[in-house]
Enzyme design. Structure first.
Site, PDB file in Angstrom:
ATOM      1  N   ASP A 175      16.039  24.081  30.270  1.00 46.46           N
ATOM      2  CA  ASP A 175      17.461  24.213  29.966  1.00 46.46           C
ATOM      3  C   ASP A 175      17.647  25.519  29.192  1.00 46.46           C
ATOM      4  OD1 ASP A 175      20.164  23.654  29.620  1.00 46.46           O
ATOM      5  OD2 ASP A 175      19.812  22.366  27.884  1.00 46.46           O
ATOM      6  N   LEU A 176      18.886  25.991  29.122  1.00 42.37           N
ATOM      7  CA  LEU A 176      19.143  27.282  28.471  1.00 42.37           C
ATOM      8  C   LEU A 176      19.662  27.099  27.049  1.00 42.37           C
ATOM      9  CD1 LEU A 176      19.134  30.337  28.717  1.00 42.37           C
ATOM     10  CD2 LEU A 176      21.314  30.196  29.918  1.00 42.37           C
ATOM     11  N   ASP A 177      20.898  26.652  26.904  1.00 46.30           N
ATOM     12  CA  ASP A 177      21.501  26.520  25.575  1.00 46.30           C
ATOM     13  C   ASP A 177      20.830  25.410  24.776  1.00 46.30           C
ATOM     14  OD1 ASP A 177      24.049  28.343  25.596  1.00 46.30           O
ATOM     15  OD2 ASP A 177      24.008  27.352  27.541  1.00 46.30           O
TER      16      ASP A 177
ATOM     17  N   ASP B 249      17.758  19.559  25.637  1.00 48.19           N
ATOM     18  CA  ASP B 249      18.169  19.166  24.285  1.00 48.19           C
ATOM     19  C   ASP B 249      19.267  18.118  24.239  1.00 48.19           C
ATOM     20  OD1 ASP B 249      20.043  21.142  25.277  1.00 48.19           O
ATOM     21  OD2 ASP B 249      20.842  21.246  23.238  1.00 48.19           O
TER      22      ASP B 249
END
Length: 245
Positions: free
Chosen positions: A19-21, A195
């Site tokens: 995942d990124l953020d 997250d």
């Protein structure tokens, strides 16, 4: 809840889905405030080379935004919770947007017009309403999203201080599963790092295919097997994987 154990630094033929953020990049007050970072880009490029391309970013952002922030360090990427997916060879699948997305975007704009701090994000195939800067509006935002989901048939996807109404049919788990059926991922062990709630589908898919999930951030109920506290710990762990792969 107790914190999950840290993941092992040595893995056998892993495929990494990131995942990124909140995982590769710290959360920011607005989506546009997340910018490229030299350390992140270098880690991703080394890792992709070491793992022979078995690295994909799977995000709620569009692929264009993934490339902006990660400086195109990942050839494979999935955006908008699986509604966009770019394979390692550069070919791209994009879902046709549900017409109801336009109504959701308009409703979100109307709602946000008199509530400072709310940010509407139009991704064509989905509509997002961010309330990171207006957390007192959380209950009203949730109620609006639930009502619109019922009226439009769009899929309600809660996230970290954001709600999203998306074209139905995909999630991060379906994206991971699709990647695992193709080169260069096929036959490897999937590891999903995420997250928030949108990543649970990815954790479940990784486990179903013989791998596991890694939850980044505070402990909570999750399908992930391991945990890391923050973005810095993620980058350090990715470095260890690259060194031992």
């Amino acid at each position: 809840m107790p914190r999950l154990p840290e993941p092992p630094g040595r893995l056998n033929q892993p495929a990494l889905f990131l995942d990124l953020d909140g995982v590769l990049a710290p959360l920011a007050p607005t989506p546009d405030a997340v910018v490229p970072d030299a350390r992140r880009t270098a880690v991703l490029r080394r890792l992709a080379e070491r793992l022979q391309g078995r690295v994909a970013i799977i995000s709620g952002r569009t692929i264009a935004e993934i490339d902006r922030i990660a400086e195109s360090a990942a050839a494979s990427a999935s955006g908008v919770h699986g509604l966009e997916r770019r394979r390692a060879d550069g070919s791209v699948d994009r879902a046709e947007p549900d017409p109801a997305v336009r109504a959701a975007v308009a409703a979100f704009h109307g709602f946000a017009r008199t509530r400072p701090g709310l940010i509407v994000e139009d991704k064509t195939v989905s509509a997002g309403l961010h309330f990171r800067q207006a957390q007192g509006e959380a209950d009203a935002v949730a109620a609006l999203a639930e009502r619109l989901a019922g009226e439009t048939g769009l899929t309600l996807q809660p996230g970290n201080l954001v709600v999203e109404l998306k074209t139905p049919g995909t999630d991060k788990g379906t994206a991971l599963t699709a990647f695992m059926a193709e080169a260069p991922f096929k036959g490897s062990t999937p590891v999903m790092l995420g997250d928030d709630l949108t990543d649970e589908h990815g954790f479940e898919a990784a486990q179903a295919l013989g791998g596991f999930g890694i939850l980044v951030g505070p402990p909570r109920g999750t399908a992930a097997r391991y945990g890391l506290p923050d973005v810095d710990a993620v980058l350090a762990w990715l470095d260890s994987v690259e060194e031992t792969a």
